[in-house]
Write a protein that holds these residues in place. Structure first.
Motif: not given
Lengths: 283, 79
Positions: B56-76
């Protein structure tokens, strides 16, 4: 044969070099001997230069793919799984349908690498699963056709559905192997091979169902389900359980018990999937 | 019977997203699944529960990177 354990005689490089060198002059030579409208088109120097350029581009692209294909698909590893011959296929099919008399389920090794399937009937191969999968799609189309339910996109749907179930099974088993921390040499391709063996029983069941109706279908499917169950247990026991348990001694202890449950679960999932993927084909 | 490869992909994406949503501090610690609570045994057997927590921790770590990219793209900007 110099080396009796060599998988194949590798003639691919010599063959492709000769073929590629002959393709360019052959491509230019052919249009000039064809009908006159095409000949006048190809005699134009710009078009012939374009043909030459196109063929060199194709050759370069082919070289690029050949160099990089090993990064994405392990081609040399896959070759091992297709090194089969007729005797092996016959014995393996017999083993899949009647595994009860076979005594020794160990895979023989030759200096740390498993022996090719051609020389050992216990080794997993991808030829039988691949062929059985394609045959299953065709038999499903046949079964649907005899019931007037056939349409070409249904074939694609059957194929996609069976492939999706296979992928789901492989992922579920990989996840459980990770969670139970099993130190095994069971690779993903091995797992795909073992999971693909159930298509043989499915084909038998559906064909019998077409010939003899529901009774025949249930009889043959029941027999194949039990056989696949025993086959999977005996094969996976050697791969997943510890060496001590593999020799027949039931070892107590939480870890081995968990591994035994995992083996049982994997083997029990096979008959269930066999029934689920075929019952709608037999009316 | 329309179980296609595409629906498998959708299901996998939703599952990974569901694992990525589990908040470390607010939720996992309260049910005893926080990763700093269970790293006890350095012996042979990690056990199913600690493997699951690590997963669970590894999946969360990887997802945090992807979420960060998506949020940055959409300016949130939400962490």
């Amino acid at each position: 044969m110099a080396d009796p354990h060599q998988l194949f005689d590798d003639t691919s490089s010599a063959q492709h070099r000769g073929y590629g060198a002959q393709r360019a002059p052959g491509g230019l030579g052919y249009p000039s001997s064809s009908a006159s409208p095409q000949a006048s088109f190809m005699a134009d120097p710009v078009s012939s230069m374009a043909v030459a350029y196109g063929s060199t581009l194709a050759a370069q692209g082919k070289e690029l793919v050949d160099k990089n294909i090993d990064r994405f698909i392990p081609v040399t590893k896959l070759k091992y799984y297709f090194a089969v011959d007729t005797v092996y296929v016959g014995k393996k099919l017999g083993l899949l349908v009647f595994p009860y008399l076979h005594q020794d389920w160990e895979v023989q090794y030759q200096q740390d690498t498993p022996v090719a399937p051609r020389f050992d009937v216990n080794a997993p191969d991808l030829y039988i699963p691949a062929m059985a999968f394609i045959t299953y799609i065709l038999v499903a189309g046949l079964a649907l056709g005899t019931q007037d339910r056939f349409s070409p996109d249904l074939l694609g749907l059957q194929a996609s559905s069976a492939l999706a179930w296979l992928t789901l099974e492989v992922l579920a088993i990989l996840l459980s192997l990770y969670l139970v921390t099993v130190n095994t040499d069971l690779t993903t391709i091995d797992l795909v091979a073992f999971l693909g063996y159930k298509y043989v029983g499915m084909i038998g069941g559906v064909l019998m169902g077409l010939l003899f109706g529901k009774t025949g279908y249930y009889l043959v499917l029941g027999w194949c389900c039990v056989s696949i169950f025993v086959f999977m247990i005996r094969t996976l026991r050697l791969k997943i359980l510890a060496e001590a348990a593999a020799e027949g001694v039931p070892v107590r202890g939480a870890r081995n018990q968990l591994r035994m449950y995992l083996t049982m679960a994997v083997a029990a999932a096979q008959p269930l999937l066999m029934y689920w993927l075929t019952f709608h084909l037999v009316r | 019977m329309a179980f296609t490869l595409y629906s498998l992909l959708q299901a996998a994406l939703l599952c990974v997203n569901a694992i990525g949503l589990l908040h470390e501090e607010r939720f996992l610690k309260n049910i005893g699944w926080g990763t700093d609570q269970g790293i006890g045994g350095f012996g042979e057997e990690p056990g199913v529960k600690s493997q699951l927590m690590n997963l669970i921790r590894s999946v969360r770590t990887v997802m945090r990177v992807l979420y960060g990219l998506v949020m940055k793209k959409s300016n949130i900007y939400i962490l």
